[in-house]
Write a protein that holds these residues in place. Structure first.
Motif: not given
Length: 128
Positions: A69, A57, A67
């Motif tokens: 990654f 991450y 998020k």
């Protein structure tokens, strides 16, 4: 500044991401291994390093709050193209059309649309 340390784990043999309800994994930082099993019982621990791929991450979110990654594919509406998130030279980069940009600087301009394993066609690649 601190950031949350998190990984997503891809099982390279089953060609899918492992969710928390399927397996408990542990990082052996001293030896650089990924282990599975009951850490209280040495006889149950299995080294699964060759079977899995860890994607870190970045500590950042895209323009929609998702998020980001390593291995994610994003759409950049300003440049009207797809790019991929990589970790290189000690930082996260967003690479598109042979150009690398610091992910921190453009995170608010991209929308995550997939990843390199499940959606390679977004980058013009063939499915695995």
């Amino acid at each position: 500044m601190s950031r949350e340390i998190e990984f997503r784990v891809r099982d390279k043999i089953q060609n899918r991401y492992i969710t928390n309800d399927l397996a408990d994994l542990c990082l052996d930082l001293q030896n650089g291994n990924v282990l599975r099993g009951d850490l209280g019982r040495d006889d149950s621990i299995v080294n699964v390093s060759v079977r899995v791929l860890l994607e870190q991450y970045t500590g950042l979110h895209d323009k929609n709050g998702n998020k980001i990654f390593e291995g994610d594919i994003g759409w950049d509406e300003h440049n009207e193209c797809y790019g991929v998130v990589v970790f290189d030279e000690g930082k996260f980069l967003y690479e598109w059309e042979n150009i690398s940009e610091d992910l921190w600087e453009i995170k608010g301009d991209i929308e995550i649309r997939g990843n390199i394993h499940d959606n390679p066609e977004l980058l013009g690649g063939a499915a695995e």
